[in-house]
Write a protein that holds these residues in place. Structure first.
Motif, PDB file in Angstrom:
ATOM      1  N   ASP A 109      39.166  32.495  33.739  1.00  2.00           N
ATOM      2  CA  ASP A 109      39.208  33.959  33.650  1.00  2.00           C
ATOM      3  C   ASP A 109      39.905  34.553  34.876  1.00  2.00           C
ATOM      4  OD1 ASP A 109      38.208  34.481  31.258  1.00  2.00           O
ATOM      5  OD2 ASP A 109      36.193  35.073  31.929  1.00  2.00           O
ATOM      6  N   ILE A 110      40.982  35.239  34.650  1.00  2.00           N
ATOM      7  CA  ILE A 110      41.714  35.833  35.777  1.00  2.00           C
ATOM      8  C   ILE A 110      41.067  37.178  36.124  1.00  2.00           C
ATOM      9  CG2 ILE A 110      43.930  36.906  36.391  1.00  2.00           C
ATOM     10  CD1 ILE A 110      45.256  34.491  35.001  1.00  2.00           C
ATOM     11  N   PHE A 111      40.691  37.320  37.390  1.00  3.57           N
ATOM     12  CA  PHE A 111      40.019  38.564  37.786  1.00  3.57           C
ATOM     13  C   PHE A 111      40.867  39.425  38.720  1.00  3.57           C
ATOM     14  CE2 PHE A 111      38.905  37.038  41.995  1.00  3.57           C
ATOM     15  CZ  PHE A 111      38.799  35.663  41.833  1.00  3.57           C
ATOM     16  N   ARG A 112      41.959  38.871  39.242  1.00  2.00           N
ATOM     17  CA  ARG A 112      42.815  39.679  40.122  1.00  2.00           C
ATOM     18  C   ARG A 112      44.250  39.162  40.069  1.00  2.00           C
ATOM     19  NH1 ARG A 112      42.233  43.294  44.344  1.00  2.00           N
ATOM     20  NH2 ARG A 112      43.892  43.197  45.879  1.00  2.00           N
ATOM     21  N   LEU A 148      39.541  43.490  35.167  1.00  2.00           N
ATOM     22  CA  LEU A 148      40.629  42.884  35.956  1.00  2.00           C
ATOM     23  C   LEU A 148      41.231  43.921  36.906  1.00  2.00           C
ATOM     24  CD1 LEU A 148      43.023  40.281  35.426  1.00  2.00           C
ATOM     25  CD2 LEU A 148      44.202  42.403  35.315  1.00  2.00           C
ATOM     26  N   TYR A 154      48.630  33.611  32.535  1.00  2.00           N
ATOM     27  CA  TYR A 154      47.579  34.525  32.079  1.00  2.00           C
ATOM     28  C   TYR A 154      47.217  34.218  30.616  1.00  2.00           C
ATOM     29  CZ  TYR A 154      45.101  38.720  30.764  1.00  2.00           C
ATOM     30  OH  TYR A 154      44.145  39.580  30.287  1.00  2.00           O
ATOM     31  N   ILE A 194      48.929  42.484  30.384  1.00  2.00           N
ATOM     32  CA  ILE A 194      47.476  42.551  30.168  1.00  2.00           C
ATOM     33  C   ILE A 194      47.187  43.310  28.866  1.00  2.00           C
ATOM     34  CG2 ILE A 194      45.256  43.207  31.212  1.00  2.00           C
ATOM     35  CD1 ILE A 194      46.992  41.204  32.894  1.00  2.00           C
ATOM     36  N   GLY A 247      42.060  33.199  39.450  1.00  5.34           N
ATOM     37  CA  GLY A 247      41.190  32.981  38.297  1.00  5.34           C
ATOM     38  C   GLY A 247      39.916  32.296  38.745  1.00  5.34           C
ATOM     39  N   THR A 265      42.763  49.324  37.552  1.00  2.00           N
ATOM     40  CA  THR A 265      41.583  48.611  37.046  1.00  2.00           C
ATOM     41  C   THR A 265      41.641  48.656  35.528  1.00  2.00           C
ATOM     42  OG1 THR A 265      40.361  49.301  38.979  1.00  2.00           O
ATOM     43  CG2 THR A 265      39.062  48.447  37.145  1.00  2.00           C
ATOM     44  N   TYR A 312      44.392  44.822  39.314  1.00  2.00           N
ATOM     45  CA  TYR A 312      45.806  44.451  39.369  1.00  2.00           C
ATOM     46  C   TYR A 312      46.464  45.298  40.442  1.00  2.00           C
ATOM     47  CZ  TYR A 312      50.278  42.985  37.129  1.00  2.00           C
ATOM     48  OH  TYR A 312      51.505  42.446  36.823  1.00  2.00           O
TER      49      TYR A 312
END
Ligand code: NAD
Length: 355
Positions: free
Chosen positions: A145-148, A222, A138, A189, A243, A217, A224
Motif C-alpha cells: 500500500d503506497i501511502f506517500r 494517500l 503504483y 491516483i 509503500g 491529500t 502526494y
C-alpha cells in the motif's frame, strides 16, 4: 488535408512551437504547412525550414487546407487564439497551461462544443517515462500500500525568459511546471483529491511564484507532495515513493534509481547506530538479509503517440487521450493551490470528472 496528410499550422513558432515541428516531421500522416509568429525573426525561421509564414493570424485561419491549429504562444494569449481557430472550423491543439483560469477554459470548451471541432491540450508529460514507471509501481502495488508519493522538479536558473516572469502573461511555476506534474498526480491516483495545501517561493521573482510546494491529500489517505524549485543547486530525486513494504526512488529523467523491498519482517532487530550525541535503533539501516534491492520496472514510451491519437480521435477511431474534463480538473486544482497559498490554509477540494 493534402494527399491524405493532415495539415497543421503553428501559431507561435518559438521554443515549443519548434519542438512540435521537429516531432511532427517524424510522424506519418501529418505535416506542418504554415505558421504565424509576431516576431519577424521567427517568420524567417519558418521560411528557412520550408514552412509558409503567414503575415497575420487571419490569413492563416483563412487557409482552407489547414486542418489543425497548434497554439504555442505565451499562456495569456491561448484563449483568444483557440476560440478563433475553432470558430474558423479548425481542430485545435493548445499548449499547456490551456489558459489562466477555469472561467476562460469554460469559454474555450463552449466554443469547441458549438463548433464540434476537436480541442485538446498538450499534456505531453503523461508520456514521460519516469512518470509511467512510477505509475506502474503504483498500479501493480509493487511496494504494498503506497501511502506517500513525492514528485519534484528542481532547477537553479530562476524563471527563464521574459513572459514567464510576468503575471499578466500567466507566468510562474504553478502554471508552468505545476500543470504537468499535478496532471500526472491526477492521472496516476484513481481517487479524488480531498484537500490541498500550498506554499510559494519568491527567491528570484516577487511578481510570480518561482517555486512551490503542494501537498495533495487523496480521499484514500494517500499524501502526494508536488514540488517545483528554481533555486535548487542540489536536486532532490525526481520521485520518492513510500509503500508499506518498500520504497522506490527515481533519481532523475535518466531513470536511474531503484526499489528496496522488505523480504523478511521477522528479523526486525537492529544494531543501534551511534551518533555524536546519542544512540538510535529506530533509524538504524536494515540488514541486507531482510531486504531486496531491485531495478526500476522501466516503462518506455513514444511521444509521437500524442499526435497519432489526435488524428485517430478526429477520425472517430479512438477516444482523445487528453480529455477536457481532465484539463478542467487540473485547472480547478491550480486555483485551489493559489487560494491555499494566499490564505495559508488547507483548502478542501471537490471536483467530479463526470459533472
Ligand atoms: P517562447 O517565448 O519560446 O515562444 C512563444 C512564441 O510565440 C514567440 O516566438 C512569440 O513571438 C510568439 N507569439 C507571442 N504572441 C503571439 C501571438 N499573439 N501570435 C503569434 N505568435 C505569438 O515560449 P515557449 O517556451 O515556446 O512557450 C510557448 C507555450 O508552450 C507556452 O504556453 C508554454 O507554457 C508552452 N510550453 C510547453 C511545454 C511542454 O512541454 N508542453 C514546454 C515549453 C513550453
Amino acid at each position: 488535408m493534402v494527399d491524405n496528410t493532415y495539415q497543421l499550422a503553428i501559431v507561435g513558432l518559438g521554443g515549443m512551437g519548434n519542438w512540435h515541428r521537429e516531432i511532427i516531421e517524424t510522424i506519418d500522416g501529418i505535416e506542418v504547412c504554415c505558421s504565424f509568429d509576431i516576431k519577424e525573426e521567427r517568420q524567417q525561421f519558418a521560411r528557412d525550414h520550408g514552412i509558409t509564414p503567414y503575415n497575420s493570424f487571419e490569413e492563416l485561419l483563412a487557409d482552407e487546407k489547414v486542418d489543425i491549429v497548434l497554439c504555442a504562444t505565451p499562456n495569456d494569449s491561448h484563449k483568444e487564439i483557440v476560440i478563433r481557430a475553432l470558430r474558423a472550423g479548425k481542430h485545435v491543439v493548445c499548449e499547456k497551461p490551456v489558459t489562466l483560469n477555469s472561467k476562460d477554459l469554460q469559454d474555450m470548451i463552449d466554443a469547441a462544443e458549438e463548433t464540434g471541432k476537436l480541442f485538446t491540450v498538450h499534456q505531453n508529460r503523461r508520456w514521460d517515462e519516469d512518470f509511467l514507471t512510477v505509475k506502474k509501481i503504483y498500479e501493480e502495488n509493487m511496494l504494498g500500500d503506497i501511502f506517500r508519493i513525492e514528485s519534484r522538479v528542481h532547477g537553479s536558473r530562476g524563471i527563464p525568459g521574459e513572459w514567464r516572469q510576468l503575471p499578466e502573461h500567466g507566468g510562474g511555476m504553478v502554471l508552468d511546471w505545476g500543470v504537468h506534474i499535478l496532471d500526472q498526480a491526477l492521472m496516476m491516483i484513481p481517487y479524488k483529491v480531498k484537500s490541498v495545501y500550498a506554499t510559494f517561493t519568491h527567491v528570484t521573482n516577487e511578481l510570480v511564484d518561482d517555486g512551490f510546494t503542494v501537498v495533495l491529500t487523496f480521499e484514500n489517505g494517500l499524501e502526494y507532495l508536488v514540488e517545483v524549485g528554481t533555486s535548487n543547486f542540489i536536486n532532490l530525486p525526481r520521485w520518492y515513493v513510500l509503500g508499506q513494504n518498500g520504497t522506490a526512488i527515481v533519481k532523475d529523467w535518466d531513470l536511474s534509481g531503484q526499489i528496496v523491498r522488505v523480504t523478511d519482517w521477522s528479523k526486525n532487530d537492529a544494531v543501534p547506530i551511534r551518533t555524536a550525541a546519542g544512540l538510535t535503533k529506530t533509524m538504524a539501516p536494515r540488514t541486507e538479509d531482510t531486504i531486496k534491492t531491485e531495478p526500476l520496472p522501466i516503462v518506455r514510451s513514444d511521444i509521437r503517440g500524442y499526435y497519432r491519437n489526435v488524428m485517430a480521435a478526429i477520425e472517430g477511431k479512438e477516444e482523445i487521450i487528453v480529455k477536457l474534463p481532465e484539463v478542467m480538473r487540473v485547472m480547478k486544482l491550480m486555483e485551489a493551490i493559489f487560494e491555499a497559498a494566499e490564505k495559508e490554509q488547507i483548502i478542501p477540494f471537490e471536483y467530479d470528472l463526470n459533472s
